[in-house]
Design an enzyme around this catalytic site. Structure first.
Site, PDB file in Angstrom:
ATOM      1  N   CYS A 116       8.229  -8.896  47.213  1.00 49.30           N
ATOM      2  CA  CYS A 116       7.275  -9.667  46.415  1.00 49.30           C
ATOM      3  C   CYS A 116       6.431  -8.848  45.443  1.00 49.30           C
ATOM      4  CB  CYS A 116       6.374 -10.459  47.360  1.00 49.30           C
ATOM      5  SG  CYS A 116       5.831  -9.515  48.804  1.00 49.30           S
ATOM      6  N   ASP A 152      10.820 -14.613  43.092  1.00 48.06           N
ATOM      7  CA  ASP A 152      10.431 -13.197  43.116  1.00 48.06           C
ATOM      8  C   ASP A 152      11.458 -12.297  43.794  1.00 48.06           C
ATOM      9  OD1 ASP A 152       9.917 -14.145  45.687  1.00 48.06           O
ATOM     10  OD2 ASP A 152       8.004 -13.078  45.888  1.00 48.06           O
ATOM     11  N   ASN A 153      12.216 -12.844  44.739  1.00 41.67           N
ATOM     12  CA  ASN A 153      13.268 -12.090  45.422  1.00 41.67           C
ATOM     13  C   ASN A 153      14.146 -13.090  46.156  1.00 41.67           C
ATOM     14  OD1 ASN A 153      10.434 -11.143  47.140  1.00 41.67           O
ATOM     15  ND2 ASN A 153      11.905 -12.449  48.192  1.00 41.67           N
ATOM     16  N   ASP A 191       8.500 -18.195  45.606  1.00 43.35           N
ATOM     17  CA  ASP A 191       8.317 -17.114  46.565  1.00 43.35           C
ATOM     18  C   ASP A 191       9.420 -17.189  47.624  1.00 43.35           C
ATOM     19  OD1 ASP A 191       7.251 -15.080  48.123  1.00 43.35           O
ATOM     20  OD2 ASP A 191       5.200 -15.805  47.939  1.00 43.35           O
ATOM     21  N   ASP A 192      10.286 -16.192  47.653  1.00 45.48           N
ATOM     22  CA  ASP A 192      11.383 -16.131  48.638  1.00 45.48           C
ATOM     23  C   ASP A 192      12.362 -17.294  48.504  1.00 45.48           C
ATOM     24  OD1 ASP A 192       9.981 -13.955  49.554  1.00 45.48           O
ATOM     25  OD2 ASP A 192       9.711 -14.686  51.595  1.00 45.48           O
ATOM     26  N   HIS A 233      -0.978 -10.796  44.401  1.00 44.64           N
ATOM     27  CA  HIS A 233      -0.199  -9.789  45.137  1.00 44.64           C
ATOM     28  C   HIS A 233      -0.058  -8.447  44.431  1.00 44.64           C
ATOM     29  CE1 HIS A 233       1.284  -9.756  49.064  1.00 44.64           C
ATOM     30  NE2 HIS A 233       2.563  -9.933  48.858  1.00 44.64           N
TER      31      HIS A 233
END
Length: 525
Positions: free
Chosen positions: A79, A289-290, A39-40, A142
């Site tokens: 996300c 995710d990004n 995540d991130d 999410h």
């Protein structure tokens, strides 16, 4: 220095690729599939990509034992849409994970979102189930928190984690704390029963997620059941956290501590596969995710390496992701492949590995990467990368060339409040603070020579005209055949928050919701 190290390492790995190496898909039972989605986490957070802080020895070893993919992308710089794309194999503009409330706005699934993943979409675990796979998600979902949108309603057999991001703590009067689920019922809430110390950053969540993953792998191995584990941990998303054992151990503060713990956990999972003797029958893919959320500051975000800006933008820092494929005995050790690839490809690739035909009743954007992963002499040529922000196609990459049709970092209003999506990286006329249209004369960059997107090609050059001609044909075909899905992220309502999730009665944690009063969600960037 970090950039030079990265380029040296990639050159070294590329030099040892054996492009004549081939391996057919095994006749053995369908392989287990593990997708590790961070995540991130940024491209530049891994040692193998030049990060000098030595936080990722296990991921670096994973790359040495498998394949590194330096040109791997997410489908959206935020996300929720990127996760929807992974599990459906389709761009968010097709699967409905976008908003039409304003042009080019990033939208996701906060607690007050009304929508979620569309019932018309087919998710990866639903298809894997047809071949006897047991599927579990560990971590952040999410894709909608209302009952009909939760994982067990969308193909997963098991779930341990949360429907939303771990923001908080909240006061339970205007906003409830996020629930943590075990399958279809909540076990408690973040900050109340699952502690995250905002002052120190201490939390045992990553260790809990690790144990959930290891236990699932053991149970399915004993049952001789093929499995899909979607390990979607979120320690590197602000507010960043790590367990006491790792706090203060890195050179990069709390964020580096979180990376170290995730790296340790990944090492434990790979070691467990070997211990159980199933490593040769388990395909593992690691990515994020990004891009890193550089607007959160150095203690709460990571590195995007040489790339421009970060999360929420369609510059390279927002959508280029770290990626490693690992499958001992099948994927050539220490290989590097510069194929343009996308998180949506994991959908189609997983189906092919499982011996399942991808759905033919819809357009899939994910491609089958098995020719790349198992036989690197077969690249997927002319594969474009589409950079969407909400409902707007902002840019397209084809080969080494990337054309920006729109540029925008974030608004002047936010920027003047100290929110900067490109801190220390302002590029005049590129990282614009208003939505700037370039459709008549796109900005084109050669990413091989200019990965930081600082020097657009001259529009008078033959190189520009040739690149524009090729990319324009791809864009035109894409737009001519695009049928957008019904947008799922337009409406918000405080009454749909996590006031009374399933299982709250047993725990005495049900809260009274307010009266319903829906509104159009406001997406500022």
């Amino acid at each position: 220095m970090g950039r030079m190290v990265a380029l040296t390492l990639i050159t070294f790995f590329a030099a040892i690729i054996c492009c004549s190496w081939t391996k057919n898909l095994p006749n053995a039972p369908s392989p287990n599939i593990i997708i590790m989605l961070m995540d991130d986490m940024g491209w530049g957070d891994l040692g193998v990509f030049g990060q000098p802080s030595k936080e990722t020895p296990n991921l670096d070893a994973m790359a040495a034992e498998g394949m590194l993919l330096p040109n791997f992308y997410t489908a959206n710089p935020l996300c929720s849409p990127s996760r929807a794309a992974l599990l459906t194999g389709r761009l968010p503009i097709r699967n409905g994970f976008y908003t039409t409330n304003a042009r080019a706005r990033n939208a996701y699934t906060p607690q007050d979102i009304v929508g979620g993943i569309s019932k018309d979409e087919i998710l990866l675990p639903q298809l894997l189930k047809t071949k006897g796979y047991v599927s579990k998600i560990v971590g952040k979902w999410h894709l909608g928190h209302r009952p009909q949108y939760l994982p067990l309603k969308n193909g997963f057999d098991e779930w341990f984690g949360s429907p939303n991001c771990h923001f908080g703590p909240y006061n339970d009067q205007s906003i409830p704390n996020i629930p943590v689920y075990n399958n279809s019922e909540m076990l408690g809430r973040f900050y109340e029963d699952f502690k995250i110390d905002r002052e120190t950053g201490e939390s045992n969540l990553t260790q809990i997620y690790l144990m959930e993953g290891l236990d699932f792998i053991l149970r399915q191995t004993k049952a001789q059941q093929p499995f899909f584990l979607y390990w979607a941990v979120d320690a590197t998303h602000a507010p960043v956290y790590a367990s006491k054992r790792f706090l203060g151990k890195s050179q990069r503060g709390r964020y580096g501590d979180a990376v170290m713990e995730l790296d340790y956990s990944i090492g434990q999972i790979l070691k467990w596969l070997r211990t159980l003797g199933i490593d040769n029958n388990t395909f593992v893919f690691f990515t994020s995710d990004n891009g890193a959320a550089v607007m959160s500051g150095p203690n709460e975000s990571g590195s995007n390496g040489p790339f421009l800006c970060g999360k929420e933008t369609t510059f390279e820092g927002g959508m280029r992701e770290p990626a490693i494929a690992w499958w001992p005995g099948h994927i050539k050790e220490g290989s590097v492949n510069f194929q343009l690839a996308n998180v949506m490809d994991l959908f189609t690739t997983s189906l092919v590995l499982a011996g399942i035909n991808p759905p033919d009743d819809r357009i899939l954007d994910g491609l089958d990467l098995t020719p790349v992963l198992l036989n690197c002499s077969q690249p997927l040529k002319n594969r474009p990368i589409f950079y969407y922000r909400g409902n707007e196609l902002m840019a397209v990459r084809l080969g080494e060339y990337k054309a920006h049709y729109w540029t925008w970092s974030n608004s002047w209003e936010e920027f003047r409040q100290g929110i900067n999506f490109c801190p220390g990286e302002e590029v005049p006329n590129v990282t614009t603070h208003e939505q700037k249209e370039h459709t008549l004369q796109p900005l084109i960059f050669h990413l091989g020579r200019d990965p930081g997107e600082k020097f657009p090609l001259s529009v008078l050059s033959k190189e520009y005209q040739d690149a524009l001609s090729r990319i324009s044909a791809v864009v035109q075909q894409h737009k001519d055949t695009l049928v957008p899905g019904i947008p799922q992220l337009n409406m918000c309502d405080s009454a749909v928050m996590n006031w009374a999730p399933a299982g709250c009665e047993k725990l005495g944690k049900c809260l009274k919701p307010p009266e319903s009063n829906p509104w159009k969600c406001d997406w500022p960037h």
